[in-house]
Design a protein around this motif. Sequence first.
Motif, PDB file in Angstrom:
ATOM      1  N   GLY A  42     -19.586 -19.819 -11.759  1.00  0.00           N
ATOM      2  CA  GLY A  42     -20.813 -19.763 -12.143  1.00  0.00           C
ATOM      3  C   GLY A  42     -22.074 -19.605 -11.187  1.00  0.00           C
ATOM      4  N   ASN A  43     -21.713 -19.601 -10.019  1.00  0.00           N
ATOM      5  CA  ASN A  43     -22.693 -19.559  -8.932  1.00  0.00           C
ATOM      6  C   ASN A  43     -23.371 -17.927  -9.001  1.00  0.00           C
ATOM      7  OD1 ASN A  43     -22.286 -22.001  -8.181  1.00  0.00           O
ATOM      8  ND2 ASN A  43     -21.684 -21.489  -6.129  1.00  0.00           N
ATOM      9  N   GLN A  44     -24.515 -17.799  -8.418  1.00  0.00           N
ATOM     10  CA  GLN A  44     -25.272 -16.583  -8.321  1.00  0.00           C
ATOM     11  C   GLN A  44     -24.521 -15.774  -7.488  1.00  0.00           C
ATOM     12  OE1 GLN A  44     -29.351 -16.814  -6.908  1.00  0.00           O
ATOM     13  NE2 GLN A  44     -29.702 -14.779  -7.570  1.00  0.00           N
ATOM     14  N   THR A  45     -24.415 -14.408  -7.808  1.00  0.00           N
ATOM     15  CA  THR A  45     -23.613 -13.558  -6.707  1.00  0.00           C
ATOM     16  C   THR A  45     -24.560 -13.391  -5.450  1.00  0.00           C
ATOM     17  OG1 THR A  45     -24.658 -11.559  -7.953  1.00  0.00           O
ATOM     18  CG2 THR A  45     -22.367 -12.307  -8.345  1.00  0.00           C
ATOM     19  N   ALA A  46     -23.897 -13.127  -4.331  1.00  0.00           N
ATOM     20  CA  ALA A  46     -24.671 -13.271  -3.138  1.00  0.00           C
ATOM     21  C   ALA A  46     -25.575 -12.060  -3.122  1.00  0.00           C
ATOM     22  CB  ALA A  46     -23.665 -13.162  -2.088  1.00  0.00           C
ATOM     23  N   ARG A  47     -26.734 -12.348  -2.377  1.00  0.00           N
ATOM     24  CA  ARG A  47     -27.702 -11.172  -2.053  1.00  0.00           C
ATOM     25  C   ARG A  47     -28.079 -10.355  -3.423  1.00  0.00           C
ATOM     26  NH1 ARG A  47     -25.917  -8.922   4.131  1.00  0.00           N
ATOM     27  NH2 ARG A  47     -24.695 -10.678   4.428  1.00  0.00           N
ATOM     28  N   THR A  48     -28.248 -11.265  -4.424  1.00  0.00           N
ATOM     29  CA  THR A  48     -28.777 -10.676  -5.780  1.00  0.00           C
ATOM     30  C   THR A  48     -30.011 -11.246  -6.362  1.00  0.00           C
ATOM     31  OG1 THR A  48     -26.223 -10.159  -6.125  1.00  0.00           O
ATOM     32  CG2 THR A  48     -27.726  -9.627  -8.110  1.00  0.00           C
TER      33      THR A  48
END
Length: 727
Positions: free
Chosen positions: A619-625
Motif C-alpha cells: 500500500g505504500n508509494q513506490t520509491a522515487r515516483t
Amino acid sequence: MKSFTPQFASAIALCMWAGSAIAQSVEGSAELQDTKARDMEAAAPSEDSVARLEIVTVTAQRREQSLQDVPVTVSAVTADTLEKQGISDTASLANTIVGLNFNNTAGAGVPVIRGIGSTNVVLGDESSVATYVDGVYRPFRAGNIFSFNNIERVEVLKGPQGALFGRNSTGGVVQVITNNPSDELTFRANLGYATYDTTTGSLYVSGGLTDKLAADFAVYSRKQSKGWGDNLGTGGDAYLGDETSLRSKLRWEPTDRTSVTFAGEYSEYKDSIPYRLTGNSVGLDGQPAPSDFYNVTTTYAPEMQIDQSAFSATIEHELVWANFKSITSYQTYNGLNTPDNDVTTLPILNAYLASTGEAVTQEFQLFSPDSSAVDWIIGGFYMNADAGNESVRLSGLAFAGSGIDFSDTRAIQTTNSYSAFGQVGVPLGEKWKVTGGLRYTSDEQELDFVLDSNLGLLGSGTRSKTFENISPRIVLEYTPTEDILLFASYNGGFKSGLFNTVEPTRPVVRPEELQAYELGMKSTLFDRRMIFNGAAYFYDYEDLQVLQVVAASTVLLNAATVEIYGLDADVEFAVTDKLVLRGGLSLIEGEYSSFGSAPTSVSNMPSPGNTILPGDAAGNQTARTPEYQLIVGGTYDFSDQLSFSVNLNHTDSYAWEADNRLEEPSHDILNATLNWTSPDSRYGVSVWGKNLLDEEVNVFATALPFGDIAQAGAPLTAGITLKYNYN
C-alpha cells in the motif's frame, strides 16, 4: 499514500474523450469540416506571424521515422533545444522530460521512468532503463551518466522495449544520437566560466578526408575548483568534480548502398561528493547533522574516480529487398570509490571499493525498405560482460571485538546473453494497422567470488544460473487523418535475474517481469503550429528486485509486486514566429501490492542512528515516483541573433525508499538562457543560470544504521559561454 484518484480518472477520461472527439470530427460531414476550416482560418494569425514547428526524426523503431508516426511514447529533444533549456547531461534530462526521474548514486546513474527503475547500483546489476549511444548498449550504470558534447538529439522511450532493441528493458530507453562526420570542414569551439570557479571547454572538428571518407573529433572538459560546501571534518571543500571526454568517428561510404562507421570514446570522471547526515539525524559520534545543506562531516575526503572506454563498428548495407545493419562494440570500465559511510569524524566504517567491467556486444538487424507496404524487422543480440568488484574492503571501529580488522570481498559476475527479436506491421486498409513483435532472451549468469579478511580466507566459490524469457508486443493503430495517430499497445518487459556481487553467498535473484498496457495519441494541429501527444498506461510489475531486511542484514531479493497507472502528455505551441511554448504533465499512481519484510527504518532520536527492522510496505508509494510533475517553458526570439529561453520543472514530493519515511520535498528547478549569435553565425555568447530559485534538492538519500544520509544536488549556478563556429 496520497491519492488523487478522482482527478486522475477525470484526466484520463478527458484525454480519451479528446482523442475520440478528434477522430469523430475528422470523420464528420463535409459541411462541418468546411465550417471548422473557415473558422480556424479566420481565427488564426497571419502566415507572416506564425512559424511551423519542427517535427523531430527519431529511430525509436530502429529506422528513421517522424516522431508523430511512431506508436510509442517517445520524448525527443534536439541539441539546440537542450542547450537553450540548460540541459547539459543525462541526469538533467529529468528537467525537460516528464515521467523521468534521474538520480546519481555513488557515481552510478539511476534513471526511473514512470516509476520503473532499479535502485540497486551494485556492479553487474544492469539498469531497468537501458542507455544507448548511437545504437550501442551501455551495460555499466556509470556509463549512463555523462555530459553532452557533439550530439544531434536525445530520445527517451517510455515503457518496455524488447521487440526492437538489442538488450531488453522494463522501464524504457534513453537513446543519445551523436553527429556524424560531415564532408565539409566544420569547426566549433566553446569556452565557459561559471560559479564555484568552474571552467568548461569543448572542441569539435569534422571534415572529409577523401570523397568517400570523413572523420571527426570531439573533446569536452569541465573542472570545478571550489566546492558547493565545506567538509567540517577535514577543513577542505565538499562537492567538487572534474570531467574529461574524447570521442571520434570515422565514416566510410565505399558505395551508395554501404556505409561503415568506426567510433571510439574515452572518458574520465572524478568527484568528491560525500554522503552527509540529513537535518533530522544524529551521528554515531553524537554530533547532529551540519546546519548548512551543503556541508558535510567526514574523517577524510571521499573520492570517486571512473574511467571508461568504448569502441564500436556499425555497418549498414542496402540490399535490393531489405536493409542490413551490424553493430559491434567493446567497452571497459574501472572505478574507485572511497566513501566514509558513517559520515562522522570517527573511523567507524571506512570503505575502499574497486570495481571493474568489460563487455562485448554484437547486434544484427535486417529490416524492410521504406517502400515496403508491410514493415518488418528481425534481429539478434549477443553480449558477454564481466562486471563486479575487484575489492570491497571494509574496516573501522565497527569491527571492534570481532577479531577482524578488515573484510574484503572480490566478486565478478559474467553474463552471456543471447537474444532474438522481431516485429512486423501490417496495414488493415488505409487507416488501421496492426503490429506484432516477439523477443526471446537467454541469459547465462556466473559468479566467481572470494571472501577474505586479516584472519585469512573466509570462503570462495563459483555459482551459475540460466534465465529465459519470451516478451511479446502487440500494437493497434488508427489514423483518422494524416495528422492524428491513435494507438493501443501491450508490451512485455523482462529484467534478468542476477547474483549480488556485494553479498555473493546470498541466493540468486529471479528476473523481474512487467506487463504494460497503454493507450496513446499523437497529433499535429493547426497546420503544424501545435503538437500534442499523450498516453495513459497501466503496469503490472512482478518479482521486483529490491533491497530487503533478512536477519539484520539488507540484501537483494525478489520481495515485491507493484501496480502503476498513469498519464503523461507533451505539448508544443508556436504562438508566433518569435514565441514557442512547451509543456509536459505526468500523473502517476504507484504502490506496492505486496512487500513483506521491507526495510523499515525507525529513527533513534535523540540517540544516534536508526533501527532498521522488517515491515510490511504493501500500500505504500513506490520509491522515487512523484505523483505529479509539471514542466513548462518557452523560447522567445527577439531577433535572428538574440533569443531567451526559460524552463521550469515542478516535481511533487516522493519517497526514497519503500517504507516511505524518507521523503524528498516537492521542488521547482528553474533554468534560463540568453543566447546571442553574430549575423554570420560565426560567433556566439550564452549567459545562463541553473536552479535559479536555489532549491535544496538531494540526488540520493537512504536510511542506514548510522543515520539518514544523503547527497546534495547542485545549488544555484550561473555562467557565461563563448562560442565560435566555422562551417
